[in-house]
Motif scaffolding. Structure first.
Motif, PDB file in Angstrom:
ATOM      1  N   VAL A   1      -2.175  -0.299  -7.370  1.00 33.38           N
ATOM      2  CA  VAL A   1      -3.180  -0.343  -8.434  1.00 33.38           C
ATOM      3  C   VAL A   1      -2.861  -1.485  -9.413  1.00 33.38           C
ATOM      4  CG1 VAL A   1      -4.109   0.889 -10.424  1.00 33.38           C
ATOM      5  CG2 VAL A   1      -3.791   2.091  -8.258  1.00 33.38           C
TER       6      VAL A   1
ATOM      7  N   ASN B   1       3.091   2.180  -1.980  1.00 32.66           N
ATOM      8  CA  ASN B   1       3.287   2.641  -3.351  1.00 32.66           C
ATOM      9  C   ASN B   1       1.960   2.530  -4.082  1.00 32.66           C
ATOM     10  OD1 ASN B   1       3.940   2.787  -6.172  1.00 32.66           O
ATOM     11  ND2 ASN B   1       6.071   2.342  -5.658  1.00 32.66           N
ATOM     12  N   ARG B   2       1.327   3.680  -4.360  1.00 29.68           N
ATOM     13  CA  ARG B   2      -0.010   3.672  -4.944  1.00 29.68           C
ATOM     14  C   ARG B   2      -0.034   3.038  -6.336  1.00 29.68           C
ATOM     15  NH1 ARG B   2      -2.710   9.581  -3.484  1.00 29.68           N
ATOM     16  NH2 ARG B   2      -2.685   9.319  -1.188  1.00 29.68           N
TER      17      ARG B   2
ATOM     18  N   GLN C   1       0.808  -1.220   0.000  1.00 29.79           N
ATOM     19  CA  GLN C   1       0.000   0.000   0.000  1.00 29.79           C
ATOM     20  C   GLN C   1       0.837   1.264   0.000  1.00 29.79           C
ATOM     21  OE1 GLN C   1      -3.267  -0.168  -0.436  1.00 29.79           O
ATOM     22  NE2 GLN C   1      -3.031  -2.393  -0.509  1.00 29.79           N
TER      23      GLN C   1
END
Length: 584
Positions: free
Chosen positions: A443, A438-439, A436
């Motif tokens: 994704v 690193n967005r 989480q």
């Protein structure tokens, strides 16, 4: 009076001359010959060649075999029930003019008639007696004699499996004429091995091993290799290479032992994969490894071993993993593997057989070596490594589900592997927190997880739907005989639930509409070898000399097996369709 007496005397002398001439012909044997064999002794499962070497007396000729001759030559060889003989292969006759100026094919001088044979796997040691009878009609210029029969005999020792034998009569069998019948692909491969030097043998086997590495039978090894090595966190190049090397050596050792034993005993290569306890044991080992990846416990060797190992316990573990999962690679069969088994069985030297199988296994293991090396080099630092360990755990659980699917009831078999994939996708999409931070990475992981879930659901729905497939009847010897009596060609499919290539053959080849349409004129029989304890399966595999799975055998409408059509391993729909069209 004197004139009448003179005429009678002339007639008497003419008749006497003709009788003397006839007796001269009767006292001479027009054809002589001998029966020879291609090897010094026979063993259960051996394929061999016989030849009748005939000599026609100078000045005479005999009618050749086949159409066109007034009295075709015919060779009949009787053998015990433990031996199966093919039809004789006759040489082409030389065309000569008969008395009526009709051109007919004949044999003059020396001629050789060949035929192939096979010793049944259940044959007991002793002696094999062959009795040959050659029927012919001899002619000299325009005068033909009554038909005759020449008989000769041959006795050959029958030894135990694995006993050493050597080729003999190479002046005849070493140079096959154009009329020689084509043998099976694996037989030709064995003959090629026999003709090569040691170095060329090893290079060729390694190359074929590389090709086998990209067949379905090796696919289950990919998640096992990734799952085990990607969590090692090893950064030293030498140690990484050493661990990957001993892993492959362990696989090669197990593979070579199983291959050499199968060749020596005439058994099925990969037969351990028929054992439910072995499959359950492999699945259990994978589950134990997988749970350690989720942090439930840590697998470590005992303290006294770890102290003496001086940091080498990982190497020992890698070798042990290779030894265990070499069993998984054993079902990798094809013409090359079966040809090697034939050659090793004929060679009768277990040590050389082990070496040859070992080199073949090194070829299979080379891509796994590269995969292990790359996955072991993943850096261990960072929170993302937590996710990598859990991914490795799911890969191992997926492999465990695959092996468990081979022993569970059929109605749940198709749901195990997709079920693990769906659970993994849900976990990484919703619950894994280590990514989480690193967005963008989060994704990407969620998108991949959703794709995995969608693909797994599609597999489950597809497996539950109805597909047009070839339908099969259970194999029996009586069904085979009934089809032959009715003049119907036969396909016999030897398959097993644990065989990955069998499943690929089922779903890609046997589902093709063209194959289904062409195969409708065949009697389709299937031998399910999943249960190794079934005596009927064992009898069928021995009767037809099946050494691996899948194997597909074709019989023509007369009941004769077409050995050159035998399929071992996966073939495409186009290849299988071509084989079907050759059978009449």
């Amino acid at each position: 009076m004197k004139t009448g007496f003179a005429k009678c005397l002339v007639y008497f002398l003419l008749i006497l001359a003709s009788l003397v001439s006839g007796c001269a012909f009767c006292g001479e044997r027009i054809v002589t010959g001998r029966l020879i064999i291609s090897q010094s002794a026979l063993r259960p499962g051996d394929r061999f060649e016989l030849a009748f070497c005939g000599i026609v007396k100078p000045g005479y000729h005999i009618g050749s075999a086949g159409s066109g001759s007034l009295y075709p030559a015919k060779l009949t060889i009787k053998a015990p029930d433990t031996v199966v003989l093919d039809q004789p292969i006759y040489p082409r006759g030389r065309i000569v003019d008969s008395s009526g100026r009709e051109r007919v094919p004949t044999y003059e001088g020396k001629f050789v008639i060949r035929l192939s044979g096979r010793v049944k796997d259940l044959a007991r040691p002793g002696k094999v007696h062959f009795a040959a009878s050659f029927e012919y009609q001899g002619c000299k210029q325009e005068l033909c004699l009554p038909p005759e029969v020449f008989a000769c005999f041959l006795t050959v020792p029958l030894l135990r499996s694995g006993s050493p034998v050597k080729p003999i009569n190479t002046d005849v069998f070493g140079k096959k004429g154009k009329s020689t019948e084509l043998t099976s692909t694996e037989q030709r491969f064995a003959e090629r091995l026999e003709s090569y030097g040691l170095l060329l043998k090893l290079l060729m086997l390694y190359a074929f091993g590389l090709l086998l590495a990209f067949t379905p039978c090796v696919y289950p090894m990919i998640p096992v290799t990734l799952g085990y090595f990607c969590t090692q966190g090893e950064y030293r190049n030498r140690r990484v290479i050493l661990m990957a090397a001993v892993y492959v050596l362990g696989i090669a050792f197990t593979y070579s032992v199983l291959g050499t034993l199968a060749a020596a005993t005439g058994g099925v290569f990969g037969g351990l994969m028929q054992n439910r306890w072995v499959l359950a044991g492999i699945a259990t080992v994978l589950v134990v490894l997988a749970l350690s990846m989720f942090g439930l416990y840590e697998i470590r060797p005992p303290a006294f071993i770890e102290e003496r190992a001086s940091g080498r316990s990982g190497i020992a573990g890698a070798f042990l993993m290779g030894l265990v999962f070499g069993i998984v690679a054993a079902p990798c069969v094809g013409p090359a593997v079966l040809g090697l088994m034939l050659y090793v069985a004929k060679l009768g030297k277990p040590a050389m057989g082990f070496l040859l199988f070992f080199v073949l296994a090194l070829g299979i293991g080379t891509p796994l070596f590269l995969l292990a090396t790359l996955s072991a080099k993943l850096p261990a630092a960072g929170m993302w490594m937590v996710a990598v360990r859990k991914l490795a755990g799911f890969l191992l659980l997926g492999a465990a589900a695959y092996f468990a699917s081979l022993v569970v009831p059929g109605h749940i078999r198709g749901y195990l592997v997709p079920g693990v994939a769906i659970v993994a996708g849900i976990y990484f999409a919703l619950f894994e927190r280590s990514l989480q931070t690193n967005r963008v990475l989060a994704v990407i992981v969620r998108v991949i997880s959703l794709l995995v879930i969608a693909a797994s659901l599609a597999v489950v729905l597809h497996s539950g739907g109805r597909r047009h497939m070839l339908t099969w009847h259970t194999y029996s010897l009586q069904a085979l005989k009934d089809a032959s009596r009715k003049g119907v060609p036969v396909i016999v499919d030897f398959t097993a639930d644990w065989c990955a290539a069998c499943k690929e053959l089922e779903h890609k080849t046997f589902s093709d509409p063209r194959v289904i349409r062409e195969a409708s004129r065949f009697r389709r029989l299937r031998v399910d070898a999943t249960n190794a304890s079934d005596s009927r399966v064992l009898a069928a595999t021995r009767r037809h000399s099946v050494k691996g799975f899948p194997t597909v055998i074709f019989f023509d409408s007369t009941g004769k097996e077409l050995s050159e059509n035998r399929v071992v391993g996966f073939v495409s729909a186009d290849e299988f369709l071509a084989l079907l069209r050759r059978v009449r």
